[in-house]
Design a protein around this motif. Structure first.
Motif, PDB file in Angstrom:
ATOM      1  N   VAL A  19       0.842  -1.198   0.000  1.00 11.28           N
ATOM      2  CA  VAL A  19       0.000   0.000   0.000  1.00 11.28           C
ATOM      3  C   VAL A  19       0.876   1.247   0.000  1.00 11.28           C
ATOM      4  O   VAL A  19       0.609   2.222  -0.714  1.00 11.28           O
ATOM      5  CB  VAL A  19      -0.968  -0.013   1.207  1.00 11.28           C
ATOM      6  N   GLY A  20       1.945   1.251   0.779  1.00 12.11           N
ATOM      7  CA  GLY A  20       2.853   2.394   0.811  1.00 12.11           C
ATOM      8  C   GLY A  20       3.500   2.669  -0.531  1.00 12.11           C
ATOM      9  O   GLY A  20       3.583   3.813  -0.980  1.00 12.11           O
ATOM     10  N   VAL A  21       3.945   1.632  -1.207  1.00 10.48           N
ATOM     11  CA  VAL A  21       4.565   1.795  -2.532  1.00 10.48           C
ATOM     12  C   VAL A  21       3.545   2.311  -3.532  1.00 10.48           C
ATOM     13  O   VAL A  21       3.844   3.200  -4.338  1.00 10.48           O
ATOM     14  CB  VAL A  21       5.187   0.459  -3.010  1.00 10.48           C
ATOM     15  N   LYS A  26       1.638   6.885  -6.789  1.00  6.05           N
ATOM     16  CA  LYS A  26       0.520   7.734  -7.183  1.00  6.05           C
ATOM     17  C   LYS A  26       0.872   9.210  -6.988  1.00  6.05           C
ATOM     18  O   LYS A  26       0.537  10.045  -7.817  1.00  6.05           O
ATOM     19  CB  LYS A  26      -0.720   7.389  -6.355  1.00  6.05           C
ATOM     20  N   ASN A  27       1.564   9.532  -5.908  1.00  3.85           N
ATOM     21  CA  ASN A  27       1.911  10.915  -5.603  1.00  3.85           C
ATOM     22  C   ASN A  27       3.236  11.353  -6.219  1.00  3.85           C
ATOM     23  O   ASN A  27       3.634  12.497  -6.055  1.00  3.85           O
ATOM     24  CB  ASN A  27       1.978  11.128  -4.093  1.00  3.85           C
ATOM     25  N   LYS A  28       3.921  10.467  -6.900  1.00  7.67           N
ATOM     26  CA  LYS A  28       5.200  10.790  -7.507  1.00  7.67           C
ATOM     27  C   LYS A  28       4.992  11.832  -8.600  1.00  7.67           C
ATOM     28  O   LYS A  28       4.119  11.700  -9.446  1.00  7.67           O
ATOM     29  CB  LYS A  28       5.813   9.516  -8.090  1.00  7.67           C
TER      30      LYS A  28
END
Length: 87
Positions: A19-21, A26-28
């Motif tokens: 989930v963190g990755v 997504k926010n990159k």
């Protein structure tokens, strides 16, 4: 700890990592090239001639070169605004 509780902790850690990755990707931010800078002039004193520089630092207060600050940034394209070009 029993075998099943260790397996549950490992599965939970893997799920949190996945989930963190996914959230990180997504926010990159991705950057798109919009232009090229051919010359960069720095005006530490408004009424004096500008100094052509190769690099500087963008800060919250403005453009900084060797500890000096230029609080105003003007981007001019001679192709778009031919009257602003000074020989």
């Amino acid at each position: 700890m029993s075998q099943s509780s260790t397996t549950a902790w490992i599965a939970a850690a893997v799920a949190v990592s996945v989930v963190g990755v996914l959230l990180w990707k997504k926010n990159k931010r991705s950057f798109v090239k919009v232009g090229t800078i051919y010359k960069l002039y720095f005006f530490p004193v408004k009424s004096l001639r500008g100094i052509e520089v190769n690099e500087g630092k963008c800060t919250k207060l403005g453009f900084q070169v060797n500890g000096l600050l230029d609080r105003n940034v003007q981007i001019c394209s001679c192709m778009a605004l031919p009257k602003t070009a000074v020989a």
